[in-house]
Design a protein around this motif. Sequence first.
Motif, short mmCIF file in Angstrom:
data_model
loop_
_atom_site.label_atom_id
_atom_site.label_comp_id
_atom_site.label_asym_id
_atom_site.label_seq_id
_atom_site.Cartn_x
_atom_site.Cartn_y
_atom_site.Cartn_z
N ASN A 95 0.81 -1.23 0.00
CA ASN A 95 0.00 0.00 0.00
C ASN A 95 0.84 1.28 0.00
O ASN A 95 0.40 2.31 -0.53
CB ASN A 95 -0.96 0.00 1.20
N LYS A 96 2.04 1.22 0.59
CA LYS A 96 2.91 2.40 0.57
C LYS A 96 3.28 2.77 -0.86
O LYS A 96 3.25 3.95 -1.24
CB LYS A 96 4.19 2.12 1.38
N LEU A 97 3.62 1.76 -1.64
CA LEU A 97 3.99 1.99 -3.04
C LEU A 97 2.78 2.49 -3.83
O LEU A 97 2.88 3.43 -4.62
CB LEU A 97 4.53 0.70 -3.66
N LYS A 98 1.65 1.86 -3.58
CA LYS A 98 0.43 2.23 -4.29
C LYS A 98 0.03 3.67 -3.98
O LYS A 98 -0.30 4.45 -4.88
CB LYS A 98 -0.71 1.27 -3.91
N GLU A 99 0.07 4.04 -2.71
CA GLU A 99 -0.30 5.40 -2.30
C GLU A 99 0.66 6.43 -2.87
O GLU A 99 0.27 7.54 -3.22
CB GLU A 99 -0.32 5.50 -0.77
N LEU A 105 0.80 7.93 -11.70
CA LEU A 105 0.87 7.11 -12.92
C LEU A 105 -0.41 7.28 -13.74
O LEU A 105 -0.36 7.39 -14.97
CB LEU A 105 1.07 5.64 -12.56
N GLU A 106 -1.54 7.31 -13.08
CA GLU A 106 -2.82 7.45 -13.79
C GLU A 106 -3.00 8.86 -14.35
O GLU A 106 -3.68 9.04 -15.36
CB GLU A 106 -3.98 7.06 -12.87
N LYS A 107 -2.40 9.84 -13.73
CA LYS A 107 -2.49 11.22 -14.22
C LYS A 107 -1.42 11.55 -15.27
O LYS A 107 -1.40 12.66 -15.81
CB LYS A 107 -2.36 12.21 -13.05
N GLY A 108 -0.52 10.60 -15.55
CA GLY A 108 0.54 10.84 -16.52
C GLY A 108 1.67 11.70 -15.99
O GLY A 108 2.54 12.13 -16.75
#
Length: 352
Positions: A95-99, A105-108
């Motif tokens: 979760n640390k990496l995901k947060e 990444l999704e916003k480019g």
Amino acid sequence: MDLQILSQKSILEKLIEEKLKPYVKKIDTDAFYAEGFLRKLGEAGLLSSLNKSKKEYLLNEMYLVEETAKVCMTTAFCLWCHLAALTYVRQTKNNKLKERLLSSLEKGEILAGTGLSNPMKYYAGLEKLHLSAKPVEGGYLLSGVLPSVSNLGEDHWFGCIAGIKEGNDIMCFVPCNAEGLKMKEKIDYLGINGSATYACSFTDVFVPDEWVLSENAKEYVEQIRPAFLLYQIPLGLGVTQASITSIEKVCQKQNGCNQFLKKQPDDLRAIEHDIQQKLQSLFNGDSLNFRDIAKIRLKAAYLTLEAVQESMLHNGSAGYIQDSAPSRRLREAYFFANLTPTVKHLEKVLNG
């Protein structure tokens, strides 16, 4: 079709028209990397998984790849790299990496590559694992060489898998500016040189625990493989559709003699339609079956090769110019056939 989907299609069309089409020849002949187009996709919200089911964002993003591939498969391939990397981060339990990274990444704001060509071949029994990992306090030290990783840059990230001498393989997400990582650009390919592809050499690169996607890479690959492969299929379908269109444009050439060629647009379109139907049917069940996806991916590869060859035959000498669209698609198709999992890799998986 709801208003949101219509709006997204309109945005995509505008971005392709303004940020991609003007650069296609430069991408193909001068190894230009269309980073701006990729970042704009994220900036426009087209890569967001927020409030979407897995099925919704997979189908949305497969559409992005297909529409991009109709115009430039090199850039669509870069988009696939980024989507594969997004899959790694979306599905990790770290979760640390995901947060830290998912939203960017999704916003480019951050772009990323895959780094899993060698591991995918390794798990299929085709190659040895190129990277090794040594456990140290707070993480691991990675060493070895990945010959080709695409969609990279100074501030980009990419996934990789390394083997531990005694224990499971680990899967990590590594920034290109990590200390001990050296990158050498590769632009001597037959095509797709605008894909920001690099050889990556690791010398005791410290990977903290916060960058570890999974400490059981083999199991994790089983989870990410369906999306990894699904995002590839539209690469071939986009090139196929563009090839069919190019054939239709020259149907009256030389007094209509193209009508005597054995393969016509309707023949190719029928196979493409069948693949599209099979692709949609994958989403009717509760889960995505990897073997079913692999069969469609293999069929798409063979169709793409056939479509670009027919386009060359129908276009004749006009297609035999180095920077013509038919010759570019021919080179793109041969890359697609050799993109991991390659045609021979898929044949082994399905029939070996």
